[in-house]
Write a protein that holds these residues in place. Structure first.
Motif, PDB file in Angstrom:
ATOM      1  N   SER A  83       0.855  -1.192   0.000  1.00 11.86           N
ATOM      2  CA  SER A  83       0.000   0.000   0.000  1.00 11.86           C
ATOM      3  C   SER A  83       0.888   1.238   0.000  1.00 11.86           C
ATOM      4  O   SER A  83       1.920   1.262   0.662  1.00 11.86           O
ATOM      5  CB  SER A  83      -0.892   0.049   1.245  1.00 11.86           C
ATOM      6  N   PRO A 114      -3.310   5.589   1.640  1.00 13.43           N
ATOM      7  CA  PRO A 114      -3.968   5.071   0.438  1.00 13.43           C
ATOM      8  C   PRO A 114      -5.328   5.724   0.173  1.00 13.43           C
ATOM      9  O   PRO A 114      -6.085   5.985   1.110  1.00 13.43           O
ATOM     10  CB  PRO A 114      -4.114   3.577   0.709  1.00 13.43           C
ATOM     11  N   VAL A 172      -5.742   0.051   4.831  1.00 11.68           N
ATOM     12  CA  VAL A 172      -4.614  -0.813   4.518  1.00 11.68           C
ATOM     13  C   VAL A 172      -5.060  -2.237   4.828  1.00 11.68           C
ATOM     14  O   VAL A 172      -5.808  -2.468   5.778  1.00 11.68           O
ATOM     15  CB  VAL A 172      -3.344  -0.414   5.317  1.00 11.68           C
ATOM     16  N   ILE A 184       2.269   0.584   7.209  1.00  9.59           N
ATOM     17  CA  ILE A 184       2.713   0.672   5.816  1.00  9.59           C
ATOM     18  C   ILE A 184       4.169   1.111   5.847  1.00  9.59           C
ATOM     19  O   ILE A 184       4.505   2.115   6.475  1.00  9.59           O
ATOM     20  CB  ILE A 184       1.881   1.689   5.016  1.00  9.59           C
ATOM     21  N   THR A 242      -7.482   3.860   7.557  1.00  8.37           N
ATOM     22  CA  THR A 242      -6.408   4.844   7.709  1.00  8.37           C
ATOM     23  C   THR A 242      -6.868   6.061   8.500  1.00  8.37           C
ATOM     24  O   THR A 242      -6.072   6.956   8.778  1.00  8.37           O
ATOM     25  CB  THR A 242      -5.853   5.276   6.340  1.00  8.37           C
TER      26      THR A 242
END
Length: 160
Positions: free
Chosen positions: A58, A62, A67, A94, A138
């Motif tokens: 990712s 994103p 994620v 990430i 996120t």
């Protein structure tokens, strides 16, 4: 990647006033964090179990808003158990695929790249044969502010 995640977790835990312990032998949980405060009403010392996962598939922040990390169904079942004494969360990080981009340092700042997010997976059922892709929003950045809020909710007898 595990060492980078551990470093991230250590920095967040230190900033939130938590202590850390690594289960030995590894019992399927990466870390146990503890926070002590007289403002906790459930108990003056609150514990939280953490499972760390990471991915480089990712991009940072994103566009899809989550994620995704793969958990073995055995690990997911351990994390997803309802009615636990010590709550558990998944922390998904990430990271850049290029190891040289994991850390940046200058005279006034030390940065870890990219970001970690958290989620309680209580009640989530496995969907794959051996592994399940778990989405972590996120919007749930895992930092010291989030960890303090998690500990405060647990300290009042609630869930993360």
């Amino acid at each position: 990647m595990e060492m980078l995640q551990d470093g991230y977790l250590r920095a967040v835990a230190a900033a939130a006033g938590c202590t850390m312990a690594k289960p030995d032998p590894d019992d399927g949980i990466d870390w146990k964090l503890s926070h002590t405060s007289e403002s906790h009403t459930a108990d003056c010392q609150i514990d939280l179990k953490i499972q760390l996962k990471s991915t480089w598939t990712s991009a940072p922040n994103p566009a899809n808003g989550f994620v995704s990390v793969n958990l073995s169904n055995e690990r997911l079942n351990l994390l997803a158990r309802p009615n636990v004494i010590v709550h558990r969360i998944l922390v998904a990080m990430i990271v850049p695929e290029d190891i040289a981009k994991w850390v940046e340092a200058s005279h006034d700042i030390f940065q870890l790249r990219h970001c970690a997010y958290w989620r309680s997976v209580t009640g989530v059922q496995p969907s794959g044969e051996k592994y399940t892709a778990v989405r972590v929003s996120t919007s749930q950045i895992f930092d010291d502010i989030a960890l303090c809020a998690i500990m405060e909710r647990i300290g009042k007898g609630g869930a993360p």
